[in-house]
Design an enzyme around this catalytic site. Structure first.
Site, PDB file in Angstrom:
ATOM      1  N   HIS A  72       0.794  -1.231   0.000  1.00  0.00           N
ATOM      2  CA  HIS A  72       0.000   0.000   0.000  1.00  0.00           C
ATOM      3  C   HIS A  72       0.825   1.279   0.000  1.00  0.00           C
ATOM      4  O   HIS A  72       0.353   2.313  -0.437  1.00  0.00           O
ATOM      5  CB  HIS A  72      -1.019   0.005   1.144  1.00  0.00           C
ATOM      6  CG  HIS A  72      -0.438   0.383   2.475  1.00  0.00           C
ATOM      7  ND1 HIS A  72       0.091  -0.529   3.336  1.00  0.00           N
ATOM      8  CD2 HIS A  72      -0.301   1.589   3.071  1.00  0.00           C
ATOM      9  CE1 HIS A  72       0.519   0.086   4.431  1.00  0.00           C
ATOM     10  NE2 HIS A  72       0.299   1.377   4.295  1.00  0.00           N
ATOM     11  N   GLU A  76       3.340   5.562  -2.910  1.00  0.00           N
ATOM     12  CA  GLU A  76       3.405   6.848  -2.226  1.00  0.00           C
ATOM     13  C   GLU A  76       4.812   7.157  -1.731  1.00  0.00           C
ATOM     14  O   GLU A  76       5.299   8.268  -1.871  1.00  0.00           O
ATOM     15  CB  GLU A  76       2.426   6.859  -1.048  1.00  0.00           C
ATOM     16  CG  GLU A  76       2.166   8.271  -0.556  1.00  0.00           C
ATOM     17  CD  GLU A  76       1.457   8.301   0.787  1.00  0.00           C
ATOM     18  OE1 GLU A  76       0.948   7.254   1.216  1.00  0.00           O
ATOM     19  OE2 GLU A  76       1.436   9.381   1.396  1.00  0.00           O
ATOM     20  N   ASP A  77       5.491   6.163  -1.169  1.00  0.00           N
ATOM     21  CA  ASP A  77       6.733   6.442  -0.456  1.00  0.00           C
ATOM     22  C   ASP A  77       8.013   5.990  -1.155  1.00  0.00           C
ATOM     23  O   ASP A  77       9.094   6.188  -0.644  1.00  0.00           O
ATOM     24  CB  ASP A  77       6.687   5.773   0.935  1.00  0.00           C
ATOM     25  CG  ASP A  77       5.690   6.473   1.842  1.00  0.00           C
ATOM     26  OD1 ASP A  77       5.298   7.602   1.486  1.00  0.00           O
ATOM     27  OD2 ASP A  77       5.312   5.894   2.863  1.00  0.00           O
ATOM     28  N   ASP A 139      -4.415   0.386   7.608  1.00  0.00           N
ATOM     29  CA  ASP A 139      -3.244   1.267   7.613  1.00  0.00           C
ATOM     30  C   ASP A 139      -3.363   2.276   8.755  1.00  0.00           C
ATOM     31  O   ASP A 139      -2.449   2.478   9.556  1.00  0.00           O
ATOM     32  CB  ASP A 139      -3.190   1.981   6.249  1.00  0.00           C
ATOM     33  CG  ASP A 139      -2.109   3.048   6.188  1.00  0.00           C
ATOM     34  OD1 ASP A 139      -0.986   2.775   6.663  1.00  0.00           O
ATOM     35  OD2 ASP A 139      -2.392   4.142   5.655  1.00  0.00           O
TER      36      ASP A 139
HETATM   37 MN    MN Z   1       0.848   3.158   5.439  1.00  0.00          MN
END
Ligand code: MN
Length: 717
Positions: A72, A76-77, A139
């Site tokens: 997940h 994004e990261d 999350d």
């Molecule tokens: Mn997360």
């Protein structure tokens, strides 16, 4: 720390057919991508996706969801793109990961407008594939569990967001277990002192009652066994800190007065056994009146089902008993997640489940409601439901939010019933439409063909459905007026230049200009003119080449048009702009002679109020929307309709005398209505034609002199 192999083991346990290879690849991918990254706790980053996947495993999710949990944060990261996730794991996994990434980019602590937009985005992602929100909730849960490692400002922001957004969503999806943990954690970080104090108090009380609760539990087990009611389990628990905290604050009471501090839960096999168990509980202890709730017959909007009752033990110890079947229990704890198990069954037959109904409804609104503030208001009512249960005369249950009125009820039946609603009988008696409905009310709606919703309804409805329907209707009506006004303003502009209105206002010509102005329909363009968003002159310039324009002053026409347009609103002039839509405000209904002030409304022209109107003095409007207006001296001196409300004493001949007095001052009555209360005349509503303020004062004075008239007030139109 959980090892990946343990996770695989768990999945294999509940889902032997699961694609474990997919999970293994997702894990390795995530480990490589997050390599070298460290969390605030000092642990390797990989711990986080692994924990999230574990939470999803505990919810017994399918392999796609768990893989998405592992992945997940990669988009994004890390430098990974969605395309790469698609190539490596396929469209389905990538789709869920992408949805979560989108939601994660949203911050809710922004302006209201942005917030509404963000909400909308999140809902769309959620409706698109419900697994997105399940991963996001997992999350958020792990982030909340490890919140103590973050700096204070972020800690507070995340905790607040959890309480405002994610816990209510979990609640709406019926996921009580997850919601509860989110709330407890948020409370702990948002109000650490209150949390500690309450925790100590509750702990003391819990210890003191431990023995009592165990005795009660044993008594229940024995009584049920004697009565041969089979049970799956009986257990006792104390209420959660956050809900005690909320209750103490809401009801301003002491911890000792919380009746449901201790709850015993009975899980049975069948619904029949639930009611049998309830009967035995009530034979054993005295129930507290008004605290028996049958959520089996009347489920909560999020699908929760259970019987609740509060009883008092022989020694005076109050406690709550909750009774439900195994299946209800599972759904009460896990909600929508209970439906998205590894079975891969997709929705299908479950489409009628309350959560899916709710999601579909959301999708519908988000298409209907354009105004972001309106949208968020709807959503808030819907996310924090506090329901009352009402009934149709045929016994059908209608759950409504607290504060709902017969108008809400009418719209919950059918749009036509809502639109044509003129009155309501509650438990057999006629009531005003603004009455707040109570639990158990039997509501019968009185309709009248061709009746139309009124603007006042906006202030008495609370359900999003009713609000939307009333608003839609009013907007449609307003738009019709604006189209008509726009058409006439454009004609006026054409005549000013002596142009032929018939040929220039033909459909093909107007269609061409509308398209050039970026609008699809002629109507849209005319409405824009009527609302003052588009200048008639601007349209004219596109209709006719500039060199052909030669102004011919034609004064008479202009004022005639304005009169025809806005009824008696034409008596008001807006300085410097005479083609704005002017509307006399209904709240104060100003008449000639009164001091007036104009306010530019959002898209609805200029609304003109009396200077002394409470809506103006209460500063509902900001100064920069104020505009100077004056009574148009050139306009004719025709009348205004003014509504009056009289409070009267019932006496013979009163109506005749009032009519005579009004005739004496040369005034026409357009409507008069006598209202009775318990068979006695006590009010009269009338509409009169009034020339100006002086005239009105004369009428009021002579009415006040009539014996039996206790009071006369101007009423909104
Ligand atoms: Mn997360």
């Amino acid at each position: 720390m959980i090892r990946f192999e343990d996770l695989l083991e768990k999945v294999r346990d509940y889902n032997p057919d699961a694609d474990l290879e997919l999970l293994r690849r997702a894990y390795v991918f995530s480990a490589l991508e997050h390599k070298g990254q460290v969390r605030h706790s000092g642990e390797p980053y990989l711990v986080h996706p692994l924990e999230v996947a574990t939470i999803l495993t505990d919810m017994k999710m399918d392999a796609v969801t768990i893989a998405a949990g592992l992945l997940h944060d990669v988009v994004e990261d890390t430098l990974t793109t969605t395309e790469r996730v698609v190539q490596t794991f396929g469209r389905e996994v990538a789709h869920v990961v992408e949805g979560v990434t989108k939601i994660s980019a949203i911050t809710f602590s922004s302006s209201e407008e942005r917030q509404a937009e963000n909400f909308r985005k999140m809902l769309l992602a959620m409706v698109d594939d419900i697994r997105v929100i399940l991963v996001k909730l997992a999350d958020r849960l792990h982030n909340m569990r490890t919140l103590n490692f973050l700096p204070e400002d972020r800690r507070l922001r995340i905790a607040q967001e959890t309480l405002d957004i994610y816990a209510p969503i979990a609640n709406r999806l019926g996921m009580a277990k997850l919601k509860n943990e989110l709330e407890e954690l948020a409370f702990r970080y948002l109000e650490p002192e209150a949390y500690d104090v309450l925790k100590a108090k509750v702990e003391r009380r819990r210890k003191a009652s431990e023995g009592v609760v165990e005795d009660l539990r044993r008594t229940i087990v024995a009584k049920l066994r004697d009565a041969q009611v089979p049970v799956v389990e009986v257990d006792g628990r104390t209420k959660r800190l956050f809900s005690i905290h909320e209750k103490l604050r809401r009801q301003k009471i002491d911890l000792d007065r919380v009746y449901d501090f201790v709850a015993l839960r009975i899980v049975t096999r069948t619904i029949k056994d639930c009611y049998a168990a309830l009967g035995i509980i009530h034979q054993t202890w005295s129930p507290v009146p008004g605290r028996i709730k049958d959520f089996i017959a009347m489920p909560r909007p999020n699908g929760y089902q259970s019987l609740h009752t509060s009883v008092i033990s022989e020694s005076g110890f109050p406690f709550e008993v909750q009774i439900r079947t195994e299946e209800m229990h599972l759904r009460a704890e896990e909600g929508i997640a209970a439906h998205w198990k590894y079975k891969e069954g997709r929705v299908g037959a479950e489409r009628d489940e309350p959560y899916f109904v709710w999601l579909r409804q959301l999708l519908e609104w988000q298409q209907e409601v354009r105004d972001p503030q309106e949208f968020i208001q709807n959503l808030k009512i819907d996310l924090y439901p506090e329901e009352v249960y009402t009934f149709t005369p045929k016994g059908q249950v209608k759950p409504l939010p607290r504060g709902a009125t017969p108008v809400d009820f009418a719209y919950s039946i059918h749009t036509d019933v809502g639109n044509q609603c003129v009155g309501a009988r509650v438990n057999g008696r006629m009531v005003p439409l603004r009455t707040h409905l109570k639990n158990g009310d039997i509501v019968e709606i009185v309709t009248q063909a061709k009746h139309k919703p009124s603007r006042d309804w906006m202030s008495i409805v609370v359900t999003s459905r009713a609000r939307n329907k009333v608003k839609q209707y009013l907007e449609g009506e307003e738009k019709d007026r604006a189209v008509e006004l726009g058409r006439r303003l454009l004609e006026k502009e054409l005549r000013r230049f002596g142009l032929n209105t018939r040929t220039l206002m033909s459909d093909p010509e107007l269609q061409r200009v509308a398209a050039e102005s970026g609008m699809q329909k002629i109507e849209e363009m005319l409405a824009a003119i009527g609302f003052g968003k588009l200048q008639a002159r601007h349209v004219l310039d596109k209709l006719v080449p500039n060199e052909e324009l030669k102004e011919r002053p034609t004064k008479g026409v202009v004022s005639a048009v304005r009169r025809a347009l806005a009824g008696d609103n034409e008596k008001i002039k807006v300085r410097g702009a005479d083609d704005l839509l002017v509307v006399r405000a209904r709240c104060c209904n100003p008449i000639r002679g009164e001091k007036i002030v104009g306010y530019i409304t959002r898209g609805k022209g200029v609304s003109v109020h009396s200077v002394s109107c409470p809506n103006v003095t209460n500063l509902l409007y900001t100064a920069d929307r104020r505009i100077e207006v004056e009574w148009d001296r050139g306009a004719d001196q025709g009348g205004y309709t003014v509504a009056l409300a009289l409070v009267v004493e019932d006496r013979k001949g009163l109506l005749a005398e009032i009519s005579a007095k009004i005739a004496d001052v040369n005034t026409n009555i357009t409507n008069i209505e006598a209202k009775t209360h318990d068979g006695h005349l006590d009010r009269m509503d009338m509409t009169l034609e009034i020339r100006d303020l002086k005239h009105l004062e004369k009428v009021l004075k002579s009415l006040r002199k009539v014996s039996g008239v206790l009071g006369v007030e101007r009423a909104p139109k």
